[in-house]
Scaffold this motif. Sequence first.
Motif, PDB file in Angstrom:
ATOM      1  N   LEU A 285      11.484   2.147   7.024  1.00  0.00           N
ATOM      2  CA  LEU A 285      10.891   3.467   7.210  1.00  0.00           C
ATOM      3  C   LEU A 285      10.986   4.225   5.889  1.00  0.00           C
ATOM      4  CD1 LEU A 285       9.903   5.797   9.198  1.00  0.00           C
ATOM      5  CD2 LEU A 285      12.334   6.356   9.462  1.00  0.00           C
ATOM      6  N   VAL A 286       9.928   4.955   5.555  1.00  0.00           N
ATOM      7  CA  VAL A 286       9.922   5.827   4.379  1.00  0.00           C
ATOM      8  C   VAL A 286       9.643   7.237   4.856  1.00  0.00           C
ATOM      9  CG1 VAL A 286       8.839   6.372   2.169  1.00  0.00           C
ATOM     10  CG2 VAL A 286       9.099   3.974   2.866  1.00  0.00           C
ATOM     11  N   MET A 287      10.515   8.196   4.472  1.00  0.00           N
ATOM     12  CA  MET A 287      10.315   9.598   4.830  1.00  0.00           C
ATOM     13  C   MET A 287      10.337  10.444   3.567  1.00  0.00           C
ATOM     14  SD  MET A 287      12.513   9.988   8.378  1.00  0.00           S
ATOM     15  CE  MET A 287      11.538  11.405   8.938  1.00  0.00           C
ATOM     16  N   ARG A 288       9.674  11.606   3.630  1.00  0.00           N
ATOM     17  CA  ARG A 288       9.500  12.438   2.446  1.00  0.00           C
ATOM     18  C   ARG A 288       9.607  13.919   2.811  1.00  0.00           C
ATOM     19  NH1 ARG A 288       4.323  10.598  -0.359  1.00  0.00           N
ATOM     20  NH2 ARG A 288       5.729   8.861  -0.845  1.00  0.00           N
ATOM     21  N   THR A 289      10.169  14.701   1.898  1.00  0.00           N
ATOM     22  CA  THR A 289      10.205  16.142   2.074  1.00  0.00           C
ATOM     23  C   THR A 289       8.968  16.766   1.438  1.00  0.00           C
ATOM     24  OG1 THR A 289      11.433  18.181   1.580  1.00  0.00           O
ATOM     25  CG2 THR A 289      11.584  16.410  -0.041  1.00  0.00           C
ATOM     26  N   ALA A 290       8.547  17.901   1.987  1.00  0.00           N
ATOM     27  CA  ALA A 290       7.403  18.608   1.431  1.00  0.00           C
ATOM     28  C   ALA A 290       7.793  19.375   0.168  1.00  0.00           C
ATOM     29  CB  ALA A 290       6.824  19.572   2.465  1.00  0.00           C
ATOM     30  N   ASP A 291       9.093  19.543  -0.052  1.00  0.00           N
ATOM     31  CA  ASP A 291       9.603  20.275  -1.213  1.00  0.00           C
ATOM     32  C   ASP A 291       9.773  19.296  -2.374  1.00  0.00           C
ATOM     33  OD1 ASP A 291      11.000  21.763  -3.084  1.00  0.00           O
ATOM     34  OD2 ASP A 291      12.239  22.786  -1.584  1.00  0.00           O
ATOM     35  N   SER A 292       8.731  19.128  -3.169  1.00  0.00           N
ATOM     36  CA  SER A 292       8.764  18.141  -4.246  1.00  0.00           C
ATOM     37  C   SER A 292       9.785  18.488  -5.326  1.00  0.00           C
ATOM     38  CB  SER A 292       7.372  17.994  -4.866  1.00  0.00           C
ATOM     39  OG  SER A 292       6.916  19.231  -5.376  1.00  0.00           O
ATOM     40  N   ALA A 293      10.012  19.774  -5.548  1.00  0.00           N
ATOM     41  CA  ALA A 293      11.001  20.175  -6.549  1.00  0.00           C
ATOM     42  C   ALA A 293      12.408  19.764  -6.110  1.00  0.00           C
ATOM     43  CB  ALA A 293      10.936  21.681  -6.778  1.00  0.00           C
ATOM     44  N   ALA A 294      12.731  19.999  -4.829  1.00  0.00           N
ATOM     45  CA  ALA A 294      14.032  19.596  -4.303  1.00  0.00           C
ATOM     46  C   ALA A 294      14.173  18.074  -4.323  1.00  0.00           C
ATOM     47  CB  ALA A 294      14.216  20.118  -2.878  1.00  0.00           C
ATOM     48  N   ALA A 295      13.076  17.365  -4.034  1.00  0.00           N
ATOM     49  CA  ALA A 295      13.105  15.906  -4.059  1.00  0.00           C
ATOM     50  C   ALA A 295      13.445  15.399  -5.455  1.00  0.00           C
ATOM     51  CB  ALA A 295      11.749  15.354  -3.606  1.00  0.00           C
ATOM     52  N   SER A 296      12.856  16.007  -6.470  1.00  0.00           N
ATOM     53  CA  SER A 296      13.132  15.596  -7.853  1.00  0.00           C
ATOM     54  C   SER A 296      14.583  15.874  -8.223  1.00  0.00           C
ATOM     55  CB  SER A 296      12.196  16.328  -8.811  1.00  0.00           C
ATOM     56  OG  SER A 296      10.847  15.942  -8.589  1.00  0.00           O
ATOM     57  N   ARG A 297      15.087  17.048  -7.802  1.00  0.00           N
ATOM     58  CA  ARG A 297      16.484  17.380  -8.100  1.00  0.00           C
ATOM     59  C   ARG A 297      17.435  16.409  -7.408  1.00  0.00           C
ATOM     60  NH1 ARG A 297      14.514  22.666  -7.083  1.00  0.00           N
ATOM     61  NH2 ARG A 297      15.591  22.762  -5.074  1.00  0.00           N
ATOM     62  N   ALA A 298      17.141  16.086  -6.161  1.00  0.00           N
ATOM     63  CA  ALA A 298      17.994  15.164  -5.411  1.00  0.00           C
ATOM     64  C   ALA A 298      17.988  13.778  -6.053  1.00  0.00           C
ATOM     65  CB  ALA A 298      17.524  15.077  -3.961  1.00  0.00           C
TER      66      ALA A 298
ATOM     67  N   THR B  44       0.813  -1.221   0.000  1.00  0.00           N
ATOM     68  CA  THR B  44       0.000   0.000   0.000  1.00  0.00           C
ATOM     69  C   THR B  44       0.846   1.271   0.000  1.00  0.00           C
ATOM     70  OG1 THR B  44      -0.123  -0.154   2.408  1.00  0.00           O
ATOM     71  CG2 THR B  44      -1.968  -1.089   1.143  1.00  0.00           C
ATOM     72  N   VAL B  45       2.156   1.140   0.224  1.00  0.00           N
ATOM     73  CA  VAL B  45       3.038   2.304   0.280  1.00  0.00           C
ATOM     74  C   VAL B  45       3.491   2.665  -1.131  1.00  0.00           C
ATOM     75  CG1 VAL B  45       5.200   3.253   1.156  1.00  0.00           C
ATOM     76  CG2 VAL B  45       3.840   1.724   2.595  1.00  0.00           C
ATOM     77  N   GLU B  46       3.165   3.870  -1.583  1.00  0.00           N
ATOM     78  CA  GLU B  46       3.563   4.341  -2.903  1.00  0.00           C
ATOM     79  C   GLU B  46       4.784   5.239  -2.777  1.00  0.00           C
ATOM     80  OE1 GLU B  46       1.836   6.933  -6.692  1.00  0.00           O
ATOM     81  OE2 GLU B  46       0.523   6.437  -5.010  1.00  0.00           O
ATOM     82  N   LEU B  47       5.904   4.755  -3.264  1.00  0.00           N
ATOM     83  CA  LEU B  47       7.140   5.521  -3.189  1.00  0.00           C
ATOM     84  C   LEU B  47       7.153   6.627  -4.232  1.00  0.00           C
ATOM     85  CD1 LEU B  47       9.699   2.577  -2.821  1.00  0.00           C
ATOM     86  CD2 LEU B  47       8.747   4.007  -0.994  1.00  0.00           C
ATOM     87  N   LYS B  48       7.821   7.750  -3.882  1.00  0.00           N
ATOM     88  CA  LYS B  48       7.978   8.865  -4.810  1.00  0.00           C
ATOM     89  C   LYS B  48       9.454   9.216  -4.911  1.00  0.00           C
ATOM     90  CE  LYS B  48       3.435  11.008  -4.108  1.00  0.00           C
ATOM     91  NZ  LYS B  48       2.718  12.265  -3.793  1.00  0.00           N
ATOM     92  N   ALA B  49       9.849   9.718  -6.079  1.00  0.00           N
ATOM     93  CA  ALA B  49      11.238  10.119  -6.274  1.00  0.00           C
ATOM     94  C   ALA B  49      11.637  11.134  -5.210  1.00  0.00           C
ATOM     95  CB  ALA B  49      11.416  10.706  -7.670  1.00  0.00           C
ATOM     96  N   GLY B  50      12.781  10.904  -4.598  1.00  0.00           N
ATOM     97  CA  GLY B  50      13.268  11.784  -3.537  1.00  0.00           C
ATOM     98  C   GLY B  50      12.992  11.265  -2.147  1.00  0.00           C
ATOM     99  N   ASP B  51      12.107  10.270  -2.014  1.00  0.00           N
ATOM    100  CA  ASP B  51      11.862   9.683  -0.691  1.00  0.00           C
ATOM    101  C   ASP B  51      13.160   9.121  -0.126  1.00  0.00           C
ATOM    102  OD1 ASP B  51       9.187  10.275  -0.898  1.00  0.00           O
ATOM    103  OD2 ASP B  51       8.514   8.201  -1.146  1.00  0.00           O
ATOM    104  N   VAL B  52      13.360   9.311   1.166  1.00  0.00           N
ATOM    105  CA  VAL B  52      14.502   8.716   1.853  1.00  0.00           C
ATOM    106  C   VAL B  52      14.002   7.462   2.553  1.00  0.00           C
ATOM    107  CG1 VAL B  52      16.322   9.054   3.562  1.00  0.00           C
ATOM    108  CG2 VAL B  52      15.552  10.993   2.159  1.00  0.00           C
ATOM    109  N   VAL B  53      14.635   6.337   2.240  1.00  0.00           N
ATOM    110  CA  VAL B  53      14.173   5.052   2.762  1.00  0.00           C
ATOM    111  C   VAL B  53      15.234   4.449   3.668  1.00  0.00           C
ATOM    112  CG1 VAL B  53      12.571   4.559   0.891  1.00  0.00           C
ATOM    113  CG2 VAL B  53      14.965   3.936   0.615  1.00  0.00           C
ATOM    114  N   PHE B  54      14.779   3.844   4.745  1.00  0.00           N
ATOM    115  CA  PHE B  54      15.668   3.282   5.768  1.00  0.00           C
ATOM    116  C   PHE B  54      15.357   1.800   5.961  1.00  0.00           C
ATOM    117  CE2 PHE B  54      14.791   7.679   6.569  1.00  0.00           C
ATOM    118  CZ  PHE B  54      15.914   8.249   7.130  1.00  0.00           C
TER     119      PHE B  54
END
Length: 204
Positions: free
Chosen positions: A112-125, A32-42
């Motif tokens: 663990l999956v964590m995400r930033t609210a800055d989607s533009a920065a996530a895409s760049r990273a 059920t967890v949908e990963l997005k580019a830029g997510d930090v996974v542990f």
Amino acid sequence: MIRVKHVAAAAFAILSVCCIGRRGERCILPPTVELKAGDVVFRQGGGITSHAVMFADRGGTYSHLGIVVDSAGTKMIVHAVPDEHDFPGDSDRVKMERPEKFFSSMNAGAGLVMRTADSAAASRAARAAVAVYRRGTGFDHDYDDADTVRMYCCELVEHVYSAAGRPLTGGVRHKVEMPGFRYDSVMYPSDFVRSPRLRVIAEF
């Protein structure tokens, strides 16, 4: 209703095939967890090295981390890891692999999956992480982030988010002194877990 049940059963079967390996492996990432580019996974490993990392991290919950990227429309995870060789003669290096392998029960007991609210920065990273992978970056056994010739897992994630203009750790570094080991400037997975720029998406 019958068709819906059949579709659900088929979807479950496909997920089972994807997540269960030949030796009884399974992926611990919930479907059920949908990963997005830029997510930090542990992940929490069960080996000696993983336990040493968590011990040095003052009882931290996770021993390894990576970043989710988009590779031709497929979500992958880029991470720097030692002692996980894919073929004879393989070196310790930055890898890009499917979430099912990163979160395989052979490598992970918790995640663990964590995400930033800055989607533009996530895409760049995420794009920066793919570039680090493509240049064939080796693993940094010296755990030294003074250069980017080689990288360890925390160094990789901090580097690509810094390149995106959004460093995650706030410059926190630690000295490590253990029998046979001494490092003067190390980041731990918990430094990212505590980052105010990341929020928890899923813990499992």
